[in-house]
Enzyme design. Structure first.
Site, short mmCIF file in Angstrom:
data_model
loop_
_atom_site.label_atom_id
_atom_site.label_comp_id
_atom_site.label_asym_id
_atom_site.label_seq_id
_atom_site.Cartn_x
_atom_site.Cartn_y
_atom_site.Cartn_z
N CYS A 9 -0.67 5.86 10.12
CA CYS A 9 0.56 5.17 10.50
C CYS A 9 0.24 3.90 11.27
O CYS A 9 -0.56 3.92 12.20
CB CYS A 9 1.40 6.05 11.41
SG CYS A 9 1.76 7.65 10.74
N CYS A 50 2.36 -2.15 15.99
CA CYS A 50 2.21 -1.83 14.56
C CYS A 50 1.54 -2.97 13.80
O CYS A 50 1.97 -4.12 13.88
CB CYS A 50 3.57 -1.51 13.95
SG CYS A 50 3.48 -1.06 12.22
N CYS A 70 3.46 8.45 1.03
CA CYS A 70 4.08 7.53 1.97
C CYS A 70 4.23 6.18 1.26
O CYS A 70 3.23 5.54 0.94
CB CYS A 70 3.17 7.42 3.20
SG CYS A 70 3.73 6.24 4.43
N CYS A 116 6.90 -7.03 7.22
CA CYS A 116 8.02 -6.42 7.96
C CYS A 116 8.44 -7.37 9.07
O CYS A 116 7.60 -8.00 9.70
CB CYS A 116 7.57 -5.08 8.56
SG CYS A 116 8.86 -4.22 9.48
N CYS A 133 7.47 -4.65 15.84
CA CYS A 133 7.04 -3.65 16.83
C CYS A 133 5.63 -4.03 17.29
O CYS A 133 4.75 -4.29 16.49
CB CYS A 133 7.05 -2.25 16.22
SG CYS A 133 8.68 -1.73 15.68
N GLU A 186 0.83 -1.20 0.00
CA GLU A 186 0.00 0.00 0.00
C GLU A 186 0.86 1.26 0.00
O GLU A 186 2.00 1.24 0.46
CB GLU A 186 -0.88 0.01 1.25
CG GLU A 186 -1.89 -1.11 1.22
CD GLU A 186 -2.77 -1.15 2.46
OE1 GLU A 186 -3.98 -1.31 2.29
OE2 GLU A 186 -2.25 -1.03 3.57
N1 SAH Z 1 9.93 0.68 9.79
C1 SAH Z 1 10.11 2.09 9.69
C2 SAH Z 1 9.18 2.71 8.69
C3 SAH Z 1 7.73 2.63 9.07
S1 SAH Z 1 7.27 4.21 9.53
C4 SAH Z 1 10.03 2.71 11.06
O1 SAH Z 1 9.78 2.00 12.01
O2 SAH Z 1 10.30 3.89 11.21
C5 SAH Z 1 5.79 4.02 10.27
C6 SAH Z 1 5.71 4.88 11.51
O3 SAH Z 1 4.42 4.69 12.10
C7 SAH Z 1 6.72 4.45 12.55
O4 SAH Z 1 7.17 5.54 13.29
C8 SAH Z 1 5.86 3.54 13.39
O5 SAH Z 1 6.45 3.33 14.62
C9 SAH Z 1 4.57 4.30 13.44
N2 SAH Z 1 3.42 3.51 13.83
C10 SAH Z 1 3.30 2.18 13.80
N3 SAH Z 1 2.10 1.79 14.26
C11 SAH Z 1 1.44 2.93 14.58
C12 SAH Z 1 0.14 3.20 15.07
N4 SAH Z 1 -0.72 2.23 15.29
N5 SAH Z 1 -0.21 4.48 15.29
C13 SAH Z 1 0.65 5.48 15.00
N6 SAH Z 1 1.89 5.28 14.51
C14 SAH Z 1 2.27 4.03 14.31
#
Ligand code: SAH
Length: 340
Positions: A330, A116, A102, A109, A113, A89
């Site tokens: 995000c 996420c 984005c 991945c 985390c 996406e």
């Molecule tokens: N893997 C990279 C790129 C992904 S960026 C990274 O971790 O930076 C996606 C961003 O959204 C990251 O900062 C991630 O931590 C954040 N994110 C993940 N799940 C989220 C959520 N449920 N709500 C808000 N931000 C989130």
């Protein structure tokens, strides 16, 4: 065979020279691909039949399809089908300063985390450079407008696909091509430390964002497995190196998770951790998803956290929210993208 969209101008030049052709054709090819935007070699009418044949025998055009588009106010989410039927996406956001896209860097991945959604599907594979480039080209075609900013913050960990990422940056940054200024490109990482050192050495002034999300190893270990590999001290050392060698500012992303990392004590520890760095903190209201039990910090508490950082003289903003209604925010990508 290699994708033409994975090929940098210097690789094209090398190909031309190795095939008894003139180097300057590389500029013509780049112009056809990224300015005129044709989809076949046959349309490149200023190249000889012979050269078109050589190109066709060595390079292909990716087959990618937009199979779904969902829009809500200032944001649209695009679901792509890749040539091997995997899905990714990309999310387009309209800002007052332009259109920001984005892009995803992997199918799934592996970073795991806890908060996420994107990581719930384990990494299937890295995206090819061309598959990242095509996200931009296809969406620009779809909307009939230029994308002014690119953030590599979609599905995947870009530093876990480093070589393809670097080529992607080189290709979209090229002035004769897509011509996206390096200051309009941002890469976000969860903190793969050796790659931060490598990134610092690149000749591009691309922005770097770090998904920090916690001010102590204890909290960070509990939500981001990568911290057990590269802890906060190592991460901060790498970031200081980056700041020194790039002379740039860094962004820390900090998701506010209720009861996990949003206390006043956390705000003070965060301020201590990054004080004196050329950095700013982007506080992100957590986007709740069905399958994950973390809760969003209430607005009042986010503002309290913000105020403490301000008082501590830390540059801080609260991220504007986009796309929650269509699961394009995000951490929500891939949540419901299965095609029904
Ligand atoms: N893997 C990279 C790129 C992904 S960026 C990274 O971790 O930076 C996606 C961003 O959204 C990251 O900062 C991630 O931590 C954040 N994110 C993940 N799940 C989220 C959520 N449920 N709500 C808000 N931000 C989130």
């Amino acid at each position: 065979m290699k994708s033409i969209y994975s090929t940098t101008i210097s690789e094209l030049e090398e190909f031309l020279l190795n095939n008894n052709e003139k180097k300057y054709h590389s500029t013509q090819i780049i112009d056809w691909l990224y300015v005129k935007r044709v989809n076949t070699f046959n349309e490149m009418t200023n190249l000889s039949k012979d050269l078109i044949k050589k190109l066709s025998e060595n390079y292909y055009f990716d087959e990618m399809e937009i199979i779904k588009k969902q829009s809500d106010k200032d944001v649209s989410k695009f679901l792509f089908k890749l040539s091997d039927n995997n899905h990714i996406e990309a999310v387009l956001m309209n800002h007052d300063y332009g259109n920001s896209l984005c892009v995803s860097s992997q199918v799934g991945c592996n970073m795991g985390c806890k908060f996420c959604e994107s990581g719930r599907l384990k990494k299937v594979r890295n995206l090819e450079t061309s598959e990242m480039v095509k996200q931009i080209l296809m969406i620009e075609k779809e909307i009939g407008k230029r994308i002014s900013h690119v953030v590599v913050m979609g599905i995947g960990e870009p530093f876990d696909n480093f070589d393809n990422l670097v080529k992607f940056i080189e290709i979209i940054n090229l002035q004769k091509g897509i011509n996206l200024g390096s200051r309009h490109i941002t890469v976000s990482t969860c903190g793969i430390v050796p790659k931060i050192y490598e990134f610092a050495k690149l000749p591009y002034q691309v922005n770097l964002a770090i998904s920090l999300h916690a001010p102590t190893n204890e909290i960070r270990n509990s939500i981001m497995p990568i911290n057990k590999v590269y802890n906060l001290e190592e991460l901060m050392r790498a970031i200081k190196d980056y700041l020194k060698s790039s002379n740039r500012r860094i962004t820390f992303e900090y998701i506010m998770l209720a009861g996990i990392n949003d206390s006043i004590d956390c705000a003070k520890k965060l301020a201590n951790l990054i004080r004196g760095m050329n950095a700013y903190v982007n506080l992100i209201p957590y986007n709740e998803t069905e399958n994950i039990s973390f809760k969003r910090t209430e607005k009042k508490k986010i503002l309290e956290f913000y105020d403490i950082l301000k008082k501590e003289k830390i540059n801080v903003t609260v991220r504007r929210e986009f796309g929650g209604n269509i699961d394009a925010a995000c951490g929500q990508l891939r949540a419901k993208s299965e095609v029904k």
